[in-house]
Design an enzyme around this catalytic site. Sequence first.
Site, PDB file in Angstrom:
ATOM      1  N   MET A 154       0.852  -1.187   0.000  1.00 31.70           N
ATOM      2  CA  MET A 154       0.000   0.000   0.000  1.00 31.70           C
ATOM      3  C   MET A 154       0.891   1.241   0.000  1.00 31.70           C
ATOM      4  SD  MET A 154      -2.348  -1.537   3.056  1.00 31.70           S
ATOM      5  CE  MET A 154      -3.407  -0.105   3.268  1.00 31.70           C
ATOM      6  N   GLY A 157       2.413   4.521   4.358  1.00 30.30           N
ATOM      7  CA  GLY A 157       2.789   3.355   3.558  1.00 30.30           C
ATOM      8  C   GLY A 157       2.914   2.077   4.358  1.00 30.30           C
ATOM      9  N   SER A 158       2.422   0.968   3.836  1.00 25.36           N
ATOM     10  CA  SER A 158       2.347  -0.251   4.620  1.00 25.36           C
ATOM     11  C   SER A 158       2.052  -1.452   3.727  1.00 25.36           C
ATOM     12  CB  SER A 158       1.267  -0.095   5.697  1.00 25.36           C
ATOM     13  OG  SER A 158       0.096   0.473   5.131  1.00 25.36           O
ATOM     14  N   ARG A 159       1.650  -2.563   4.358  1.00 28.90           N
ATOM     15  CA  ARG A 159       1.475  -3.815   3.621  1.00 28.90           C
ATOM     16  C   ARG A 159       0.473  -4.710   4.347  1.00 28.90           C
ATOM     17  NH1 ARG A 159       6.665  -7.642   2.106  1.00 28.90           N
ATOM     18  NH2 ARG A 159       5.679  -9.670   2.412  1.00 28.90           N
TER      19      ARG A 159
END
Length: 221
Positions: free
Chosen positions: A101, A189-191
């Site tokens: 993301m 921002g990430s996952r």
Amino acid sequence: MKLHREGYLIITIGLLILIGIQGLNYYLWTLHDLWWIYAILTIGVLVMAYLIIQFFRVPKITYIEKTNEIICPADGKIVVIEEVEENEYFKDKRIQISIFMSPLNVHANFNPISGIIKYAKYHAGLFLVAWHPKSSTDNERTTFVIEHENGKEVLFRQIAGALARRICYYVEPGDQVKAAEEFGFIKFGSRIDLLLPLDTKIDVKIGDKVKGRKTRIGELK
């Protein structure tokens, strides 16, 4: 579209800062020789306002559930599809699907299937970039497992990235949840990782751009 509640405070503070900058802009405008600084700062204010709203937006999407369907839990890009050893809960091999993301994606997270929350655990950790191979095991993260009515279980993780400094989630073990309902939010921002049974039918491939509550990830067998 609506704005996510996790953004209310940040948006308020951001708007106050932007108003302050605009006040400075007006002063610069009165100094005619500095009109170009006013123009640059005004553009900057508009860009900042757009980015704040963009990050905390939640589009209105109606999801009609289909039997055994796994729906995408987040907006982003598929960066991993591989067989891995899952050592936290299942202690066996699973298919891992990872969704990266970016800060421009919607950051609300949604249940991939309907069922009962069997497991939910927060892990403190590092803040490696979200696409780093060890981010799944070393970064700050939360792990959830939903048991579907067919008896299959799906594990999914919120993983903090280099910019993400707060993971929010709203479910606990024992909760009955529905596919595509919101379960959490990651700031910046990430996952998201999905750990699926080996016999799952997968309908996405690496590089696909996916949408939460819209893209079909696959189907439980």
